[in-house]
Design a protein around this motif. Structure first.
Motif, short mmCIF file in Angstrom:
data_model
loop_
_atom_site.label_atom_id
_atom_site.label_comp_id
_atom_site.label_asym_id
_atom_site.label_seq_id
_atom_site.Cartn_x
_atom_site.Cartn_y
_atom_site.Cartn_z
N ARG A 157 3.19 -14.66 1.87
CA ARG A 157 4.13 -13.93 0.97
C ARG A 157 5.51 -14.00 1.18
O ARG A 157 6.06 -14.10 2.32
N ASN A 216 6.90 -2.33 3.99
CA ASN A 216 6.36 -2.51 2.67
C ASN A 216 5.12 -3.17 2.65
O ASN A 216 4.22 -2.93 1.86
N ASP A 217 4.64 -4.00 3.67
CA ASP A 217 3.54 -4.49 3.86
C ASP A 217 2.49 -3.91 4.83
O ASP A 217 1.56 -4.56 5.03
N LYS A 218 2.78 -2.87 5.37
CA LYS A 218 2.01 -2.09 6.38
C LYS A 218 1.61 -2.94 7.34
O LYS A 218 0.24 -3.02 7.78
#
Lengths: 553, 591
Positions: A157, A216-218
């Motif tokens: 990502r 944001n992507d934990k």
């Protein structure tokens, strides 16, 4: 108490974005720098040329100032590389100011004009303009990478965990979270500065520290994949840090690094590379390490080159009179080590500017004692900033509600981005002058080939024996010791040029020599048949050229 | 001039009309099929000779034209001298995007004198597509996998080797001119074809002080005189002159750099690793290959052909890189390497740094180290192919070359010694092996060895990951929830991520998704029976799996808020391909 009050005032001054703050740290954007360089090159068009070696991903030019423009490629040259680390804006300003001073000087002083007639200075003011431009963006954060999209954490990502300006001040600073397991604590000397608690000394932490933003992507990491990029100073071939953040897909993968290296490999005349960058090998030279220098993968300066580093360090310290200089070692994949180990040239690095020591207060009333420097860098910096009325350097800690830490005390604050690399521009002028003086002195020490002690002696049978010494009358070697190993460094070459009716009976027409130290010579001799004049040419792209005619007896 | 235009017109007619007007000695009904060879190829190629760049280009174009559903011809970039570098994509284009299937990469000729890699690579393309309609195994292979084949990644110097005077060992380099002797001049003292025969052979001189004598067994050959025996000849090196008058002969040939010391894994400069150029991928042909590989993350296996000696090589190339190859990956290499030894007699499975030499910046090291791709380099042409003898000493093998030349090639591979008046050395003799021997296969051995090596790359391609969604099981939970468990297997020996890949997260994880909008939780199971697993909190419908091991499986589990979940499972792996399968909610769902 006093510190806190002043800090509060500084904070206020910043939140008001006072014009003083802006003027003090008036660093130039790419557009402004481009205009300034263009103006400079048109004003001094006989002395300097402005060219580009390539474009960045966003189309910015990688500018190169060639000082001493006439015949530039045929004169021994010094490279000055600045802006190699995206956050070090002061290095760019220093390099440009030095260029300006040199050009002004060349108009007024013969010595400077002569310097530019005999030597070439290749000045790269900013080698990573896509990174440094973040200083001028709406959201200011310390960006090291260029604009080549890179999946920093290699999870498939891209840019999935950027910074967020949670307190809406246009700056990315830090977050501290109260937590009994947190390893950080406020420093004793200045509680604004968070330092690591030393458990072995009985100190206790109490805070977790993160950059400002949301996970944001934990994945339990904050802001580990922001926008950009590859770091210029981590993308070179020596000790390349594979798979490390900012290193890129492979060494020399980037437009900027490749363009720079392509220029350099073509420039046979480059004698030495000076980096205005994070490492410091000038106030404190790199030492000779026999084990490192004799490994299969050579990873330490060769003996003669280490001696030269010490010699240059002395010159630097004598000229610059540095105080408080930081000790920063070279780093994996940096341009400094590439320039020596792989490009084969003498190379040096200095940050140019660093936090100066605070002058001891003369006020001893009431038993006041001069303050000892702190072991914490940030504390010293804040003291110096305060003493110099620098505004907007610190964002005071203020609580916010943070979605990742419900029911916990979270505060945002810390040093404003870039402040430690952007002193008031006015403070850089004198530093630029000193470095100009240093380079002038350095250039005087550079090697210079001379042909001396020429003798032409008659031998029976119409032969002439010619002998001569090729002599380096400079104080530095013709090229580095490692250069003798490298195919990219040309050896000292002596050529005997004959005309048609002449012939060499003994000796080779072309003779090559390894590096000649300052004051060293090597003897050449030939037996030649024929009449008239022959020429001896001694040349090296890094040490100049001399031609002498000899009459055959 | 007119003649030339006509030739070009004729050539392009062949290329683009599909009418291949060749005279055949036999008609189809006169031919009896030999096992394993295409019966009626649309493109006929003679596999007992070599092709220059234009020849390779033409064969590529014919294959693409004749098999549009199986072959795509594209360029990956230009060489230094401006030749297009061609890549053939070979796959069944009717069964999915070839760039999403697990792929095998093959190139040849990185060393320009090591020519037969190009023919071997191209034979592979030809064989696969010309057999496709008759062979079930190949049909399935091309449905599941893709081959990327670049016959030559050094086209400039390939042509130089064939059309200019060279020895079997030159140029090896590419054609970027370079100053090799540090005098500031480039390529100024090249070998000279003194006898104008197109080959660079040796110079010898009769001399009572020489230390060589004629081999009594074979008069073409010189051997060292015994210590107490007077000699007859001096050896004076390769054919050439001292062109620049510096007292050295042939010291600055075309090039010289080694394209196989230019790759971005543990790259070292020329003074440490002889042959390195400026920096990794500073050679344009390699840079184009590198960019192609980065654009095709589905490449999971690779072969880069060299010559010679009969070796199946894997890395590490450098002793310093031993840790880059760990046990799990080596097990895969060993399985493939042993298979190759079996099907290519005379070839030995070896490790570069310990069995050959230790070198930095090789192509296979970059493929494995930086991209995690299982990669071999076969050193083509084994001495065992000459005579049925293995384990002879290198001196004996050298003598064998002369015997072989005489007994099977009838002296076609040798330039007989002939006198020459040399400006520096005086009366000399020039002679020796031609450039097409002994490194290149003699014609009659070429097709057989190409086939055997092709079969090895086909096996490697077959063993690239093959992902199968085997079953899905459902179980009702309270509160209207359903537990869905899927099993995804890799039925081949190569994992979706090599352990080098896993260690450095080179390629992103594999994704296993349940296409149901009501997924509330998801986990990757370590032990399905004991319900041990790791929950993925973010985006649980698409589970991220670090690796699906070779001959192994993964179980994924979701909790969905539905009584009849949508049981469409998708697997998306960069190196393992994309598969999806729908299961019916009420059936048992186990095949």
């Amino acid at each position: 108490m006093n510190i806190n009050l002043k800090a509060a005032l500084l904070g206020i001054a910043f939140s008001g974005l006072s014009s003083v703050a802006v003027a003090q740290r008036d660093y130039q954007s790419y557009e402004q720098l481009t205009a300034r360089l263009q103006k400079l090159s048109s004003r001094y068009s006989k002395l300097v040329s402005l060219t580009t070696v390539g474009k960045t991903a966003t189309g910015k030019e990688i500018w190169l100032l060639t000082m001493g423009r006439d015949n530039a490629a045929n004169k021994p040259a010094i490279v000055v590389a600045a802006g190699v680390e995206g956050t070090q804006l002061a290095t760019t300003e220093l390099a440009v100011q030095m260029a300006e001073q040199m050009l002004q000087g060349a108009v007024l002083q013969d010595s400077v004009r002569d310097l530019l007639l005999s030597k070439t200075f290749y000045i790269f003011p900013n080698l990573n303009p896509d990174a440094s431009e973040q200083y001028h963006e709406k959201l200011r954060w310390e960006r090291f990478g260029n604009a080549q999209p890179i999946d920093d954490d290699r999870d498939g990502r891209m840019f999935e965990d950027p910074y967020e300006d949670l307190n809406k001040d246009g700056l990315i600073t830090m977050m501290r979270v109260k937590n009994p397991t947190g390893p950080f604590r406020p420093a004793d000397e200045d509680p604004r500065v968070m330092v690591k608690a030393d458990v072995s000394k009985g100190e206790k932490g109490g805070y977790l520290l993160y950059t400002e933003g949301i996970d944001n992507d934990k994945d339990g990491k904050w802001n580990e994949d922001p926008e950009g990029g590859v770091m210029f100073n981590r993308n070179f071939t020596f000790d390349y840090p594979y798979f490390q953040q900012g290193a890129g897909e492979h060494p020399m993968s980037e437009r900027e690094t490749k363009a720079f290296a392509d220029f350099m490999y073509e420039a046979r005349n480059v004698y030495a590379v000076f980096v205005f960058g994070p490492a410091n090998t000038l106030t404190e030279p790199l030492r000779y390490d026999k084990a490192a220098a004799s490994k299969r993968i050579v990873s330490g300066l060769l003996e003669k080159d280490a001696a030269v580093n010490s010699q240059i360090s002395k010159l630097y310290n004598r000229t610059i009179q540095p105080k408080n200089a930081p000790r920063v070692a070279p780093s994996p994949g940096d341009v400094l080590q590439w320039a020596y180990f792989h490009y084969g040239r003498f190379s040096y690095s200095t940050p140019g500017w660093w936090t100066p020591p605070i002058e001891a207060s003369k006020d001893t009333t009431g038993g006041k004692k001069p303050q000892a420097p702190s072991e914490h860098d940030d504390v010293n910096f804040l003291r110096w900033a305060e003493a110099n009325d620098m505004a907007g350097v610190f964002v005071n800690w203020k609580p916010i509600k943070h979605p990742d830490f419900p029911d916990q005390e979270v505060e945002i604050g810390g040093l404003a981005p870039y402040v430690k690399q952007t002193p008031p521009v006015r403070t850089l002028g004198p530093i630029a002058t000193k470095h100009f003086q240093f380079f002038s002195a350095y250039a005087k020490w550079m090697p210079s080939l001379q042909i001396v002690n020429i003798s032409s002696e008659k031998v029976a049978g119409g032969l002439t024996r010619i002998t001569a010494d090729v002599y380096n009358q400079g104080s530095l070697p013709t090229h580095s010791e490692i250069g003798d190993k490298s195919r990219w460094v040309q050896k000292v070459k002596v050529t005997l040029k004959l005309s048609d009716n002449q012939e060499v009976v003994s000796g080779n027409k072309i003779q090559l020599s390894n590096a000649l130290a300052g004051g060293e010579k090597f003897q050449v001799s030939w037996l030649v048949s024929g009449k008239g004049y022959v020429s001896i040419i001694a040349s090296s792209p890094t040490a100049g050229k001399q031609t002498k005619e000899v009459f055959l007896r | 001039m007119k003649k030339r235009i006509l030739t070009i017109a004729f050539l392009s007619a062949c290329l683009f009309s599909g009418l291949i007007s060749e005279t055949k000695a036999q008609t189809a009904d006169q031919v009896f099929r030999a096992a394993g060879t295409p019966q009626a190829p649309k493109v006929t190629v003679s596999w007992n000779r070599y092709y220059d760049y234009d020849g390779l280009t033409e064969i590529c174009a014919k294959l693409a034209k004749a098999h549009p559903n199986l072959v795509k011809m594209e360029t990956i970039g230009d060489s230094y001298e401006g030749r297009r570098i061609w890549v053939l994509t070979i796959s069944d284009f009717n069964t999915g995007d070839p760039d999403r299937k697990p792929a095998m990469y093959i190139d040849g000729n990185i060393h320009s004198n090591e020519i037969q890699g190009s023919e071997f690579a191209l034979y592979t393309a030809w064989y696969l597509v010309e057999n496709f309609h008759d062979n079930k195994f190949i049909q399935e292979l091309l449905q599941q996998k893709t081959f990327y084949i670049i016959p030559t990644i050094n086209p400039d110097a390939r042509n130089h080797f064939m059309h200019q005077a060279n020895s079997p060992h030159s140029p090896r380099s590419g054609m970027i001119p370079l100053d090799d002797d540090g005098d500031g001049l480039v390529d100024e003292d090249q070998p000279d074809d003194l006898n104008k025969d197109g080959h660079i052979t040796f110079m010898r001189r009769k001399s009572p002080n020489g230390r060589y004598i004629q081999d009594p067994q074979n008069p073409l050959r010189l051997i060292p005189a015994k210590p107490d025996q007077p000699g007859q000849y001096e050896l004076l090196g390769y054919e050439g002159l001292d062109n620049d008058g510096d007292g050295k002969v042939n010291e600055d040939p075309p090039g010289y750099y080694d394209p196989n010391r230019d790759w971005g894994w543990n790259w070292q400069p020329d003074y440490i690793q002889r042959g390195a150029y400026k920096y990794p991928f500073s050679i344009p042909e390699n840079r184009a290959v590198k960019d192609f590989v980065l654009r095709h993350p589905n490449i999971a296996g690779a072969q880069s052909y060299h010559n010679n000696g009969g070796m199946i090589l894997r890395g590490p190339g450098a002793e310093e890189d031993q840790n880059t190859y760990n046990r799990d990956d080596n097990q895969v290499y060993d399985l493939l390497g042993k298979y190759a030894e079996q099907i290519i007699p005379g070839y030995t499975y070896m490790v570069v740094y310990k069995d050959l030499y230790s070198a930095f910046g090789g192509e296979l090291d970059w493929f494995h180290g930086a991209r995690g791709i299982f990669t071999f380099s076969n050193e083509l042409m084994s001495p065992y192919l000459q005579f049925d003898r293995k384990g002879t000493s290198s001196a004996d093998r050298e003598a064998e070359q002369y015997d072989f030349n005489q007994m099977l090639l009838f002296n076609d591979a040798f330039v007989e010694w002939t006198p020459f008046d040399h400006p520096t050395y005086g009366k000399v003799e020039i002679g020796g092996f031609k450039k097409n021997y002994p490194r290149a296969h003699p014609g009659f051995l070429l097709e057989e060895d190409a086939h055997r090596n092709m079969a090895f790359t086909v096996y490697q391609a077959f063993q690239l990951p093959q992902l199968v969604i085997q079953d899905v099981q459902t179980r009702k939970l309270p509160h209207g929830l359903t537990e869905v468990t899927a099993t995804v297997a890799n039925t081949r020996i190569i994992p979706t991520h090599s352990s080098q890949d896993l260690k450095y997260r080179i390629e992103r994880p594999d994704y296993i998704s349940l296409r149901d909008s009501t997924v509330v939780a998801g986990m990757v199971l370590e032990n399905a029976d004991l319900n041990l697993g790791k929950e993925q909190k973010l985006n649980p419908a698409r589970l991220e799996i670090p690796n699906i091991p070779g001959m192994g499986y993964i179980k994924a589990r979701w909790i969905v808020k539905a009584n009849k979940p949508n049981l469409l499972v998708e697997v998306d792996s960069r190196k393992g391909g994309v598969v999806s399968r729908r299961f019916e909610p009420d059936s048992k769902n186990t095949p």
